[in-house]
Design a protein around this motif. Structure first.
Motif, PDB file in Angstrom:
ATOM      1  N   ALA A 126       0.800  -1.236   0.000  1.00  0.00           N
ATOM      2  CA  ALA A 126       0.000   0.000   0.000  1.00  0.00           C
ATOM      3  C   ALA A 126       0.831   1.285   0.000  1.00  0.00           C
ATOM      4  O   ALA A 126       0.472   2.260  -0.666  1.00  0.00           O
TER       5      ALA A 126
ATOM      6  N   THR B 232       2.878 -16.721   5.874  1.00  0.00           N
ATOM      7  CA  THR B 232       4.239 -16.911   5.387  1.00  0.00           C
ATOM      8  C   THR B 232       5.023 -15.625   5.604  1.00  0.00           C
ATOM      9  O   THR B 232       4.454 -14.597   5.954  1.00  0.00           O
TER      10      THR B 232
ATOM     11  N   GLN C  42       0.568  -9.362  -2.349  1.00  0.00           N
ATOM     12  CA  GLN C  42      -0.719  -8.723  -2.058  1.00  0.00           C
ATOM     13  C   GLN C  42      -1.316  -8.166  -3.350  1.00  0.00           C
ATOM     14  O   GLN C  42      -0.581  -7.774  -4.258  1.00  0.00           O
TER      15      GLN C  42
ATOM     16  N   ARG D   5      -3.030 -16.430  -0.096  1.00  0.00           N
ATOM     17  CA  ARG D   5      -4.204 -16.906   0.658  1.00  0.00           C
ATOM     18  C   ARG D   5      -5.360 -17.205  -0.296  1.00  0.00           C
ATOM     19  O   ARG D   5      -6.088 -18.176  -0.120  1.00  0.00           O
TER      20      ARG D   5
END
Ligand code: GAP
Length: 470
Positions: free
Chosen positions: A183, A225, A230, A342
């Motif tokens: 981000a 992990t 992301q 994920r």
């Protein structure tokens, strides 16, 4: 519910995921994606990128992983990006204090001690400081899962950022960090992007990239992990409109998982009890993994925290100037922040199925990954029915032709049933067979993975047939 070990073993056997540096014994918290894994990973990222940036109000960036160290002072990560850590004096094992308590609560629930579990959970949700975690661990005599010992150190802060050095001298002046979230690469480029692409709020900037966290404990395969990717998007809005945009992005992100084939009953919302230092509202999308529900994506209302702090630390204005309405403001931000690995693991678990079938008169189990065709690592498998009479040459030509458009595999080994089964196990939605009739009338059979039904179509229609179904 499939067992996690089953998923891990399939992932390794079929080349989705390997332990990092396995020949040296592996490295905890790091994983490598194999030939099929990288295809699935790319398909997830590409579908996200399309959904998020093929629209008028969102553009993309790809910022560097290592940023000016002041970034992390301004973002609050130096001061606050830490987890509560505790050591057991007997086993010397180290834990995240909140995870240790959560694990204890899970065990109590498994033993049907629901009242005690609830009592501790309520206290855990109220924890503000390290001492609050410590008090729970001591009051309830929570033992070390390794040694059973209850001899604990104090709870201390452990900053999760990996440090390294820029330049040849390893001293404080060259200290930099591997970014713990992608981000900040977006926030520091807010002005650049707004000016260069002539955007105005409400608008968003999207990015897919690696992030690193020196997690105290890694666990559950790809779930926690130390290196991960992301898929993040910051949506810059006029102050006062953030509540509506928060609702909008919640709906968009939930729907994306459903469109990608996620079973709705395996997803749930989890509002944050405790907010991160930057947020005034936050909710997670959780997936039901074999070990229970776990976060796959967060939607965060980050206020103007990041932009205001970068403005004051850099001395550069982070405002939007609206010349029409004669107003200027630092935008508020709604963030959608998903983990690629994920999502990868969630899609893998979501797709896994075992089905009883009758094969050659005998009952058998068919393992099938029911991926949405957009995500499947291989879209089409091509087989000659038998390895003679010109069928392999014909099939190989189709394979070469279709390779221009799709990920295709060619397989001649073993009985046709076996070949179907190998493709089912990796989730290939379509299997094409060249048989005797193909040589007469140029038609082939296409078998659909889930229904196992077959269509016979002309070779000239193959691409169109698959395109329509994707
Ligand atoms: N920019 C906001 C942010 O980073 P986060 O909730 O800390 O928020 C966002 O992380 C997402 O990143 C999570 O929902 C999760 O999918 C993924 N993630 C975070 N830590 C992770 C880890 N150690 N391993 C794998 N994925 C992780």
């Amino acid at each position: 519910m499939v067992k996690l070990e089953t998923i891990i073993s399939l992932a390794k056997r079929r080349g989705f995921v390997f332990q990092s540096s396995e020949i040296y014994g592996g490295l905890n918290g790091f994983w490598d994606y194999g030939p099929l894994g990288v295809e699935l990973l790319n398909n997830i990222k590409q579908s996200w990128w399309k959904a998020m940036t093929y629209r008028d109000d969102i553009v993309g960036v790809d910022a560097s992983i290592i940023m000016h160290p002041k970034t992390w002072v301004a973002s609050g990560h130096i001061a606050q990006f830490s987890d509560p850590m505790i050591d057991n004096k007997t086993s010397k094992a180290r834990y995240r204090a909140d995870n240790l308590i959560e694990e204890f609560i899970r065990k109590l629930n498994n033993k049907h001690k629901f009242d005690l579990a609830k009592e501790i959970e309520e206290k855990l949700n109220k924890c503000q400081e390290n001492n609050d975690y410590f008090k729970i661990i001591i009051d309830y005599q929570i033992p070390d899962p390794v040694s059973g010992s209850t001899d604990w150190t104090e709870v201390r802060n452990f900053n999760l950022m990996f440090k390294t050095f820029v330049g040849p001298v390893e001293d404080e002046s060259g200290t930099v960090f591997l970014r713990p979230e992608s981000a900040q690469g977006i926030f520091v480029n807010f002005k650049n992007v707004m000016d260069a692409s002539r955007m105005k709020p409400p608008f968003g900037i999207a990015q897919i990239g690696k992030a690193f966290r020196n997690e105290i404990n890694t666990k559950n395969f790809l779930f926690r992990t130390r290196e991960f990717e992301q898929m993040e998007m910051q949506y810059f809005v006029k102050p006062g409109s953030e509540k509506d945009w928060f609702e909008y992005w919640k709906e968009q992100r939930w729907n994306w998982y459903i469109e990608m084939g996620m079973q709705p009953e395996k997803l749930r919302w989890k509002p944050h009890e405790k907010l991160a230092h930057y947020a005034n509202n936050a909710i997670d999308i959780e997936f039901e993994f074999p070990f229970g529900f776990g976060e796959i994506e967060g939607i965060h209302s980050r206020t103007n925290f990041d932009l205001t702090n970068h403005q004051s630390h850099s001395g550069k204005k982070m405002e939007y100037v609206d010349t029409v309405n004669q107003e200027r403001y630092v935008p508020y931000v709604i963030e959608t922040s998903g983990g690629v690995s994920r999502a990868f693991m969630a899609f893998l678990c979501n797709a896994y199925d075992e089905e009883k079938i009758i094969d050659e008169g005998k009952e058998d189990t068919r393992v099938v990954l029911r991926f949405d065709a957009k995500l499947a690592p291989i879209t089409l498998a091509v087989f000659p029915l038998v390895n003679k009479d010109g069928m392999p040459e014909y099939a190989h030509q189709i394979y070469k032709d279709m390779q221009k458009y799709f990920r295709v595999q060619y397989d001649t080994a073993g009985a046709i049933g076996r070949r179907y089964r190998r493709q089912d196990e990796i989730g290939t939605p379509f299997c094409l067979t060249v048989d005797g009739q193909t040589l007469i009338d140029h038609t082939v059979t296409i078998r659909e993975r889930d229904s196992m039904l077959q269509d016979r179509i002309n070779v000239s229609k193959i691409r169109d047939y698959i395109d329509r179904r994707i």
